[in-house]
Design an enzyme around this catalytic site. Sequence first.
Site, PDB file in Angstrom:
ATOM      1  N   ASP A 213       0.841  -1.197   0.000  1.00 23.79           N
ATOM      2  CA  ASP A 213       0.000   0.000   0.000  1.00 23.79           C
ATOM      3  C   ASP A 213       0.884   1.258   0.000  1.00 23.79           C
ATOM      4  OD1 ASP A 213      -2.864   0.848   0.426  1.00 23.79           O
ATOM      5  OD2 ASP A 213      -2.001   1.838   2.166  1.00 23.79           O
ATOM      6  N   HIS A 332     -10.439  -0.967  -5.925  1.00 27.23           N
ATOM      7  CA  HIS A 332     -11.366  -0.656  -4.833  1.00 27.23           C
ATOM      8  C   HIS A 332     -11.405   0.834  -4.470  1.00 27.23           C
ATOM      9  CE1 HIS A 332      -7.423  -0.872  -3.090  1.00 27.23           C
ATOM     10  NE2 HIS A 332      -7.875  -0.356  -1.973  1.00 27.23           N
ATOM     11  N   ASP A 333     -10.587   1.640  -5.108  1.00 27.59           N
ATOM     12  CA  ASP A 333     -10.534   3.065  -4.763  1.00 27.59           C
ATOM     13  C   ASP A 333     -11.183   3.960  -5.804  1.00 27.59           C
ATOM     14  OD1 ASP A 333      -9.165   2.765  -2.369  1.00 27.59           O
ATOM     15  OD2 ASP A 333      -7.210   2.764  -3.351  1.00 27.59           O
TER      16      ASP A 333
HETATM   17  C1  NOJ Z   1      -4.458   3.116  -0.614  1.00 20.23           C
HETATM   18  C2  NOJ Z   1      -5.516   2.066  -0.599  1.00 20.23           C
HETATM   19  O1  NOJ Z   1      -5.694   1.572  -1.894  1.00 20.23           O
HETATM   20  C3  NOJ Z   1      -6.757   2.714  -0.039  1.00 20.23           C
HETATM   21  O2  NOJ Z   1      -7.888   1.896  -0.144  1.00 20.23           O
HETATM   22  C4  NOJ Z   1      -6.489   3.071   1.389  1.00 20.23           C
HETATM   23  O3  NOJ Z   1      -7.621   3.742   1.924  1.00 20.23           O
HETATM   24  C5  NOJ Z   1      -5.266   3.976   1.502  1.00 20.23           C
HETATM   25  N1  NOJ Z   1      -4.174   3.492   0.731  1.00 20.23           N
HETATM   26  C6  NOJ Z   1      -4.809   4.069   2.925  1.00 20.23           C
HETATM   27  O4  NOJ Z   1      -4.240   2.853   3.311  1.00 20.23           O
END
Ligand code: NOJ
Length: 548
Positions: A213, A332-333
């Site tokens: 991450d 997922h983002d």
């Molecule tokens: C990136 C991840 O893809 C996201 O989902 C997360 O909220 C942030 N990093 C913080 O870890």
Amino acid sequence: MWWKNGVIYQIYPRSFMDSNGDGIGDLKGITQKLDYLNDGTPNSLGVDAIWISPFFKSPMKDFGYDISDYRDIDSMFGTIEDFKELLSEAHKRNIHIIIDMVLNHTSDQHPWFIESRLSRDNTKADWYIWHSGKNAKTGEDGEIIRGKRPNNWFAQFELKNAWWYDPDRKQFYLGTFTRHQPELNWRNQELREEMYDLARYWLDIGVDGFRLDVINWFIKDDQFRSNPYSLKSIDLQKHIYDRNRPETIEICRDLRKITDSYHERMMVGEVFTDNAELASEYCGDGTDALHMAFNFNFLFQPWRADKIYDSIIKWYDSLKGESWPNFTFSNHDNLRHSYRYRKGEDTTARCKVAAALLMTLRGTPFIYYGEELGMTGGRLRRKDMKDPLSYRTYPLKRFCRDMARTPMQWDSSANSGFSGVKPWLPVDSNFKSNNVSVQEADPDSLLNFYKKLIWLRKQSVPMQSGDIKFYQEYLPGVLVFQREAVNQTSNQKLIILLNFTESRVNINLSSHIRNDLKVLLGTHRSDEQICISDGLELNKYEVLIGLC
Ligand code: NOJ
């Protein structure tokens, strides 16, 4: 190597399959669905690896991206035994497992942070990023008098300054996502060693790889300078002091040495940027740092073959030495691409073009769960929102991460077969007509098209590792390229034609190839059909993968 040749499928575990009837997906649920992912036959999707978003112990302020114990599984997802069972069942099916390591920050409930915030001289005092504030003073009794926030660094999900005051320690800590995710101090050697041990711990258990991450945020400016303003960025900052510090590459190198000391393990880093050159730097020459850095460029491209082509070339040109490319349309983002590229009745046709592109480019394809069904996430109301960013930015869809996280649509039964009870996020209301069992029964479905593409790729050396060459003259509407694998015994050349437009287009390939094309897979022609290369009329949104 599996991570170069194979297809990787991302699972958001809360939303994949609920095995214990609490409305939240879990590890046993994933194990139950492994045959869907790959049972060794073309009836299944055929993926070679799954990347599972975090399932570690967590207060779930950021749904698992806030970890309070890196070595334990959150009871909501199961137990370490459940994980080991999943690993062993996956390996029986030649599915590799990539786990999500969130090493930039922990939860504020992690015992390290609980200790760190107690005082300025405990054993974990320096494991997080603390600051007394700008112009802080020390009073006569040695008491620190709070200064102003140290700089303008920004908390992405709180939409405000990222420094949070702790009244016990009388200092600010940094949390650039939410206040509940304090950032670790990677300049501290002890912390580093602890993290490297953690990597070994999971490698010893047998995981095949790590998704790291926000790896490009690990190191912050040692002088805590404010970022300059920029109109190009949504948060109006050019992130030069809180991200991408040059020292970060050392960590990638250390981690590479560790993973390479095991058999065929890999790391893919989330380099949070749309800048291909920057992302590729984290791979070094391809042998000495990350195995792959995510290429997020497709997430930001409009539905235009020329724009997509430019982003592909930029990415290939950025990679140095033996660095290996990868491509992804959804995660997922971000809003799913079936939503971003929606066009009424034509949406599925567009998704087929995107799928064919993903599977035929040179580089590892990443699929996001449900993309094979064209899931869009449906309509969520504010009261349905769970993610802090989605909630705070409602009704702006652009930032709605919850829409990308709705439960997997398995069948037409209640809650789409995902759970026996009301799921943690609503299932898309279209689930009765769009789900795995409906699509499995339809030979022309998107799901069956993904299966065919993946199984074709599995048998095709050119698709996995052949050279790539683009024929640019059909842009801006049609993307045409060849994949060619030459070895001592054979020479196989594939031509891929992808019509991004809603018009019929005439293509003449005679300046590139001498032979006619035999269809391997397409949306409008039957397999084995011979197409004349100097007079090919492509239908709207046609995909044609041919052998010549
Ligand atoms: C990136 C991840 O893809 C996201 O989902 C997360 O909220 C942030 N990093 C913080 O870890």
